[in-house]
Design an enzyme around this catalytic site. Sequence first.
Site, PDB file in Angstrom:
ATOM      1  CG  HIS A 163      60.649  12.899 -20.915  1.00 46.39           C
ATOM      2  ND1 HIS A 163      59.846  13.516 -21.854  1.00 46.39           N
ATOM      3  CD2 HIS A 163      60.252  11.585 -20.882  1.00 46.39           C
ATOM      4  CE1 HIS A 163      59.004  12.618 -22.369  1.00 46.39           C
ATOM      5  NE2 HIS A 163      59.238  11.448 -21.797  1.00 46.39           N
ATOM      6  CB  CYS A 187      56.799  15.267 -21.917  1.00 40.69           C
ATOM      7  SG  CYS A 187      58.085  16.394 -21.329  1.00 40.69           S
TER       8      CYS A 187
END
Length: 368
Positions: free
Chosen positions: A310, A32
């Site tokens: 994330h 990510c």
Amino acid sequence: MGAAGSRLEKALGDQFPEGERYFGLENFGNTCYCNSVLQALYFCVPFREQLLEYYSMNKYPREAEENLLTCLAELFSQISLQKKKTGVIAPKRFVQTLKKRNELFRGYMHQDAHEFLNFLLNDLVDTLEKESHPAKSSPETSSPVRLANGQNNGQANGVKHEPLVTWVHKNFQGILTNETRCLRCETVTARDETFLDLSLDIEQNSSITSCLKNFSSMETLNAEDKFFCDKCCSLQEAQKRMKIKKTPHILVIHLKRFKYMDQLKRHKKLCYRVVFPLELKLCGIVEDADSEYSLFAVVVHVGSGPSHGHYVSLVKSHNHWLYFDDENVEIIDESAVQSFFGSAQEYSSNTDHGYILFYERLSANTYI
């Protein structure tokens, strides 16, 4: 992304930009950090256009040695040439090449998006310089002097060389001036250095403007930190400051949200609220002139700590704001950008914080 893509197309309707493509990127376990930065760079239009132009002029056969530049150019070309308006692409070759180029990104640990961005831009510069080397070489001039973060124009073998300015530099490179004034003789020593992004210390309930002013504030060097003045030939008290001498076309600002805490013996995430405006004016901060910028991308860190979490990205494209979360792409209201400023209280359930900001200079087609 079938249903999500359909929703995005339906939401934009007749306003879907002609020729534009909104594609999510597949996540390979922990990529990510890579996907969020790649989306921001894809919607950095001048960078994208020059990368695609480079690709059209330098298509290599499959057996040629791959590098991040060719893999990135191929990925951007794949996205831009899609027949569908929305969908998902797997940046597999790019990620594989990235892991070959740097062992830091080989494992499955949480990685830092800013470290990746910095490595990528410098790697692109290195490749472009190596490719230009045969054309630039002559008996009088050897290899070009590299201009990247924190590097100066210099000399090699006693001969001063003109630095090679690539299209990566033309987009992202600015110049800082490090000024030191001796408080005894008043002599000012100035040293220029280049940058591809600015890393700013942050404080609670602050703004990008105040962070930039703190970055350029005067610092007194005394006691053990005295400055050696060449004119006085001795250590002297001095005043030091860093100024932005020349602004880049694309101003990338990295907010230093991860700080090492001595008492904890580890890094901690600073969830401070830092306001980043959609329109940024650098009044009184820049040496050459007042510059105005428009925000077009934000890489957001989601999570309470530096070793887990994330990354997602917010992107402005054709006056619409989009939310990219790996394979998923959504349209969001412009007002939603404010929810990523950070937390006004120390303990908050909001863990989505702006981490890397991408601004494009307004009404300026000239490059450095």
